[in-house]
Motif scaffolding. Structure first.
Motif, PDB file in Angstrom:
ATOM      1  N   GLN A  59       0.764  -1.400   0.051  1.00 18.54           N
ATOM      2  CA  GLN A  59      -0.182   0.153   0.082  1.00 18.54           C
ATOM      3  C   GLN A  59       0.966   1.097   0.221  1.00 18.54           C
ATOM      4  O   GLN A  59       0.580   2.256  -0.825  1.00 18.54           O
ATOM      5  CB  GLN A  59      -0.857  -0.258   1.273  1.00 18.54           C
ATOM      6  CG  GLN A  59      -1.667   0.983   1.578  1.00 18.54           C
ATOM      7  CD  GLN A  59      -3.046   1.154   0.754  1.00 18.54           C
ATOM      8  OE1 GLN A  59      -3.012   0.790  -0.386  1.00 18.54           O
ATOM      9  NE2 GLN A  59      -3.983   1.775   1.176  1.00 18.54           N
ATOM     10  N   LEU A  62       2.398   1.853  -3.340  1.00 21.02           N
ATOM     11  CA  LEU A  62       1.425   2.173  -4.228  1.00 21.02           C
ATOM     12  C   LEU A  62       1.116   3.488  -4.313  1.00 21.02           C
ATOM     13  O   LEU A  62       0.841   4.254  -5.085  1.00 21.02           O
ATOM     14  CB  LEU A  62       0.262   1.288  -4.357  1.00 21.02           C
ATOM     15  CG  LEU A  62       0.490  -0.182  -4.972  1.00 21.02           C
ATOM     16  CD1 LEU A  62      -0.800  -1.002  -4.777  1.00 21.02           C
ATOM     17  CD2 LEU A  62       1.032  -0.179  -6.442  1.00 21.02           C
ATOM     18  N   LYS A  63       0.904   3.843  -3.049  1.00 22.52           N
ATOM     19  CA  LYS A  63       0.439   5.368  -2.629  1.00 22.52           C
ATOM     20  C   LYS A  63       1.744   6.257  -3.318  1.00 22.52           C
ATOM     21  O   LYS A  63       1.262   7.414  -3.531  1.00 22.52           O
ATOM     22  CB  LYS A  63       0.076   5.485  -1.231  1.00 22.52           C
ATOM     23  CG  LYS A  63      -1.088   5.239  -0.721  1.00 22.52           C
ATOM     24  CD  LYS A  63      -1.466   5.514   0.358  1.00 22.52           C
ATOM     25  CE  LYS A  63      -2.983   5.503   0.521  1.00 22.52           C
ATOM     26  NZ  LYS A  63      -3.553   5.697   1.997  1.00 22.52           N
ATOM     27  N   ASN A  65       3.665   5.667  -5.629  1.00 25.85           N
ATOM     28  CA  ASN A  65       3.554   5.884  -7.210  1.00 25.85           C
ATOM     29  C   ASN A  65       2.295   6.354  -7.628  1.00 25.85           C
ATOM     30  O   ASN A  65       2.313   7.429  -8.511  1.00 25.85           O
ATOM     31  CB  ASN A  65       3.472   4.060  -7.444  1.00 25.85           C
ATOM     32  CG  ASN A  65       4.646   3.620  -7.954  1.00 25.85           C
ATOM     33  OD1 ASN A  65       5.897   4.348  -7.688  1.00 25.85           O
ATOM     34  ND2 ASN A  65       4.637   2.501  -8.497  1.00 25.85           N
ATOM     35  N   LEU A  66       1.319   6.537  -6.750  1.00 20.43           N
ATOM     36  CA  LEU A  66       0.023   7.346  -7.024  1.00 20.43           C
ATOM     37  C   LEU A  66       0.529   8.791  -7.107  1.00 20.43           C
ATOM     38  O   LEU A  66       0.214   9.409  -8.098  1.00 20.43           O
ATOM     39  CB  LEU A  66      -0.955   6.947  -6.108  1.00 20.43           C
ATOM     40  CG  LEU A  66      -2.246   7.880  -6.149  1.00 20.43           C
ATOM     41  CD1 LEU A  66      -3.152   7.555  -7.635  1.00 20.43           C
ATOM     42  CD2 LEU A  66      -3.072   7.572  -5.055  1.00 20.43           C
ATOM     43  N   PHE A  69       2.464   9.861 -10.052  1.00 22.63           N
ATOM     44  CA  PHE A  69       1.686   9.851 -11.321  1.00 22.63           C
ATOM     45  C   PHE A  69       1.128  11.174 -11.404  1.00 22.63           C
ATOM     46  O   PHE A  69       0.906  11.886 -12.538  1.00 22.63           O
ATOM     47  CB  PHE A  69       0.427   8.649 -11.536  1.00 22.63           C
ATOM     48  CG  PHE A  69       1.332   7.452 -12.212  1.00 22.63           C
ATOM     49  CD1 PHE A  69       1.767   7.503 -13.215  1.00 22.63           C
ATOM     50  CD2 PHE A  69       1.205   6.210 -11.445  1.00 22.63           C
ATOM     51  CE1 PHE A  69       2.196   6.287 -13.772  1.00 22.63           C
ATOM     52  CE2 PHE A  69       1.651   5.036 -12.048  1.00 22.63           C
ATOM     53  CZ  PHE A  69       2.280   5.077 -13.124  1.00 22.63           C
ATOM     54  N   GLN A  70       0.321  11.632 -10.227  1.00 17.84           N
ATOM     55  CA  GLN A  70      -0.395  12.958 -10.433  1.00 17.84           C
ATOM     56  C   GLN A  70       0.494  14.040 -10.470  1.00 17.84           C
ATOM     57  O   GLN A  70       0.212  15.021 -11.171  1.00 17.84           O
ATOM     58  CB  GLN A  70      -1.224  12.848  -8.858  1.00 17.84           C
ATOM     59  CG  GLN A  70      -2.357  12.007  -8.671  1.00 17.84           C
ATOM     60  CD  GLN A  70      -2.858  11.613  -7.413  1.00 17.84           C
ATOM     61  OE1 GLN A  70      -2.155  11.883  -6.536  1.00 17.84           O
ATOM     62  NE2 GLN A  70      -4.084  11.302  -7.431  1.00 17.84           N
ATOM     63  N   ILE A 247      -5.946  -3.637 -15.145  1.00 26.06           N
ATOM     64  CA  ILE A 247      -6.151  -4.823 -14.132  1.00 26.06           C
ATOM     65  C   ILE A 247      -7.495  -4.325 -13.343  1.00 26.06           C
ATOM     66  O   ILE A 247      -7.605  -5.102 -12.337  1.00 26.06           O
ATOM     67  CB  ILE A 247      -5.003  -5.021 -13.508  1.00 26.06           C
ATOM     68  CG1 ILE A 247      -4.432  -3.883 -12.456  1.00 26.06           C
ATOM     69  CG2 ILE A 247      -3.855  -5.582 -14.104  1.00 26.06           C
ATOM     70  CD1 ILE A 247      -3.590  -4.276 -11.295  1.00 26.06           C
ATOM     71  N   GLU A 248      -8.098  -3.560 -13.896  1.00 22.82           N
ATOM     72  CA  GLU A 248      -9.475  -3.316 -13.187  1.00 22.82           C
ATOM     73  C   GLU A 248     -10.541  -4.574 -12.808  1.00 22.82           C
ATOM     74  O   GLU A 248     -10.723  -4.722 -12.008  1.00 22.82           O
ATOM     75  CB  GLU A 248     -10.265  -2.071 -13.809  1.00 22.82           C
ATOM     76  CG  GLU A 248      -9.721  -0.812 -13.601  1.00 22.82           C
ATOM     77  CD  GLU A 248      -8.987  -0.175 -14.787  1.00 22.82           C
ATOM     78  OE1 GLU A 248      -8.331  -1.125 -15.499  1.00 22.82           O
ATOM     79  OE2 GLU A 248      -8.732   0.964 -14.927  1.00 22.82           O
ATOM     80  N   LEU A 251      -9.072  -6.538 -10.236  1.00 21.73           N
ATOM     81  CA  LEU A 251      -9.244  -5.692  -8.837  1.00 21.73           C
ATOM     82  C   LEU A 251     -10.639  -5.829  -8.263  1.00 21.73           C
ATOM     83  O   LEU A 251     -10.987  -6.035  -6.987  1.00 21.73           O
ATOM     84  CB  LEU A 251      -8.974  -4.284  -8.893  1.00 21.73           C
ATOM     85  CG  LEU A 251      -7.253  -3.933  -9.366  1.00 21.73           C
ATOM     86  CD1 LEU A 251      -7.146  -2.618  -9.537  1.00 21.73           C
ATOM     87  CD2 LEU A 251      -6.237  -4.828  -8.278  1.00 21.73           C
TER      88      LEU A 251
ATOM     89  N   THR B  47      -6.508   1.437  -3.677  1.00 19.51           N
ATOM     90  CA  THR B  47      -5.403   2.206  -4.063  1.00 19.51           C
ATOM     91  C   THR B  47      -4.897   1.707  -5.652  1.00 19.51           C
ATOM     92  O   THR B  47      -4.556   2.680  -6.312  1.00 19.51           O
ATOM     93  CB  THR B  47      -4.132   2.170  -2.990  1.00 19.51           C
ATOM     94  OG1 THR B  47      -4.616   1.934  -1.908  1.00 19.51           O
ATOM     95  CG2 THR B  47      -3.181   3.073  -3.467  1.00 19.51           C
ATOM     96  N   LEU B  48      -4.731   0.536  -5.634  1.00 17.51           N
ATOM     97  CA  LEU B  48      -3.947   0.269  -7.293  1.00 17.51           C
ATOM     98  C   LEU B  48      -5.386   0.701  -8.375  1.00 17.51           C
ATOM     99  O   LEU B  48      -4.711   1.187  -9.310  1.00 17.51           O
ATOM    100  CB  LEU B  48      -4.314  -1.230  -7.397  1.00 17.51           C
ATOM    101  CG  LEU B  48      -3.223  -1.868  -8.338  1.00 17.51           C
ATOM    102  CD1 LEU B  48      -1.928  -1.272  -8.319  1.00 17.51           C
ATOM    103  CD2 LEU B  48      -3.019  -3.374  -8.110  1.00 17.51           C
ATOM    104  N   GLN B  49      -6.402   0.855  -7.923  1.00 19.11           N
ATOM    105  CA  GLN B  49      -7.524   1.290  -9.029  1.00 19.11           C
ATOM    106  C   GLN B  49      -7.355   2.660  -9.248  1.00 19.11           C
ATOM    107  O   GLN B  49      -7.205   3.160 -10.139  1.00 19.11           O
ATOM    108  CB  GLN B  49      -8.962   1.103  -8.468  1.00 19.11           C
ATOM    109  CG  GLN B  49      -9.341  -0.224  -8.685  1.00 19.11           C
ATOM    110  CD  GLN B  49     -10.729  -0.567  -8.291  1.00 19.11           C
ATOM    111  OE1 GLN B  49     -11.891   0.164  -8.367  1.00 19.11           O
ATOM    112  NE2 GLN B  49     -10.954  -1.851  -7.551  1.00 19.11           N
ATOM    113  N   ASP B  50      -6.854   3.579  -7.825  1.00  9.97           N
ATOM    114  CA  ASP B  50      -6.504   4.914  -8.301  1.00  9.97           C
ATOM    115  C   ASP B  50      -5.402   5.255  -8.923  1.00  9.97           C
ATOM    116  O   ASP B  50      -5.294   6.037  -9.816  1.00  9.97           O
ATOM    117  CB  ASP B  50      -6.321   5.410  -6.652  1.00  9.97           C
ATOM    118  CG  ASP B  50      -7.604   5.748  -5.760  1.00  9.97           C
ATOM    119  OD1 ASP B  50      -8.758   5.512  -6.496  1.00  9.97           O
ATOM    120  OD2 ASP B  50      -7.632   5.820  -4.729  1.00  9.97           O
ATOM    121  N   VAL B  51      -4.577   4.293  -8.877  1.00 11.80           N
ATOM    122  CA  VAL B  51      -3.047   4.382  -9.574  1.00 11.80           C
ATOM    123  C   VAL B  51      -3.350   4.119 -11.109  1.00 11.80           C
ATOM    124  O   VAL B  51      -2.693   4.930 -11.820  1.00 11.80           O
ATOM    125  CB  VAL B  51      -2.015   3.072  -9.103  1.00 11.80           C
ATOM    126  CG1 VAL B  51      -1.089   3.254 -10.068  1.00 11.80           C
ATOM    127  CG2 VAL B  51      -1.648   3.486  -7.686  1.00 11.80           C
TER     128      VAL B  51
END
Lengths: 279, 69
Positions: A59, A62-63, A65-66, A69-70, A247-248, A251, B47-51
């Motif tokens: 987590q 990934l945060k 990386n989020l 990206f933003q 990969i939605e 998920l 979170t991965l969906q947000d990514v």
């Protein structure tokens, strides 16, 4: 004085008290209600742990990386031309690839954990089946005692003998009633346990798949970062990244399967055992 | 020159400060561990969906800047 202490220490009363202290926990564990509680507790703890192993680290990565990206999007929107920020883009893609790589490392730990947990769950399932077998054995024993007493009533030697058989019949009827209720509870529990093991396995496979995708993402991002760095060409790097499928749907499946696990956990959590009828 | 009492008080202040610091670090660490223990794979999935969304937004911005990719 020492002789007196030795005498007390070796006294049968103390030795018995000590042996009771040592034997009681083992005897209690062998008891069926205790076993029910122990298996139930293990299932709830395993599910809770399976939902968390490696999740916090993944987590955090990934945060990061989020946010990357933003931030990159903001920089792209502000820049006059994308090629002006190629160096920054390359560095960020490098960081993103590194984070995906670290997250993918969780896969090995997770696989190791699930393999161990699966072995333990199978062991608990065997214990449940053994407990059901034990109750069936007790039911058979009590039924045969009951039948024998019923057959003996007409041939009773006297009133006291007849009363003894009658008491045996009513005692066994009462115990059988409780044993059948226990058998029902164990069978319902076994059914929930079987479903839980299957659903948990599916959820774990989905987590593994997500980690596998992150592993592949890491490779593609690393390659794209290198392309951007070496060729100084954003367009080429991006075409590599766009080849990555979403990969939605996986998920969504992952969340659905964990929800199913939660439902079964709630069902198991509500199951209680009744006081032991036959020990 | 400091008297013996003043030196003692100074030492005590330093010791108390170090203890306070250690307690604060331990508390922060404990809180972090507790928060970490609460994160589930469902949270990771969200979170991965947000990514994925952020990635798509970035690509879109880049497409607008560079033309069709």
């Amino acid at each position: 004085m020492w002789a007196r202490i030795f005498q007390i220490a070796c006294s049968p009363g103390l030795l018995l008290a000590l042996s009771v202290t040592w034997v009681t926990p083992v005897a209690a564990q062998a008891d069926l209600p205790e076993q029910f509680v122990s298996i139930k507790q293990f299932l709830l703890e395993t599910v809770s742990e399976s939902q968390r192993v490696g999740a916090a680290t993944t987590q955090t990565l990934l945060k990061t990386n989020l946010a990357a990206f933003q931030q990159l999007k903001q920089r792209v929107d502000q820049a006059a031309r994308v090629d002006d920020i190629i160096a920054e883009l390359s560095t960020e893609l490098d960081t993103i690839a590194g984070n995906f790589e670290k997250a993918a490392l969780m896969r090995r730990d997770y696989q190791q954990y699930t393999a161990e947990a699966d072995g333990q769950l199978q062991k608990r399932q065997s214990q449940t089946r053994a407990a059901i077998g034990e109750i069936q054995r007790r039911i058979a024993l009590r039924t045969s005692e009951l039948e024998a007493a019923r057959r003996a009533v007409p041939n009773a030697a006297n009133g006291i003998d007849r009363d003894r058989h009658q008491i045996t019949i009513s005692a066994n009827q009462s115990v059988l009633h409780s044993l059948r209720a226990q058998a029902d509870i164990w069978e319902q529990f076994e059914s929930a346990q079987t479903r839980l093991i299957a659903t948990l396995k599916m959820s774990s496979e989905r987590v593994d798949y997500v980690l596998f995708v992150l592993e592949k993402n890491a490779q593609v991002y690393r390659a794209a970062a290198n392309t951007a760095k070496l060729r100084n060409n954003v367009r080429l790097a991006l075409s590599d990244l766009q080849a990555l499928g979403g990969i939605e749907s996986s998920l969504v499946d992952l969340e659905a399967s964990w929800r199913e696990v939660d439902q079964i956990v709630n069902e198991i959590g509500r199951q209680e055992f009744i006081p032991n009828a036959d020990s | 020159m400091l008297t013996a009492n003043q030196r003692l008080v100074r030492k005590m202040v330093v010791v108390l400060f170090v203890i306070g610091l250690a307690v604060a670090f331990a508390g922060a660490r404990h809180q972090q561990t507790q928060v970490a223990a609460q994160v589930t794979w469902q949270d990771v999935s969200a979170t991965l969906q947000d990514v994925e969304i952020a990635k798509r937004d970035l690509f879109q911005s880049m497409q607008e800047k560079t033309g069709a990719l």
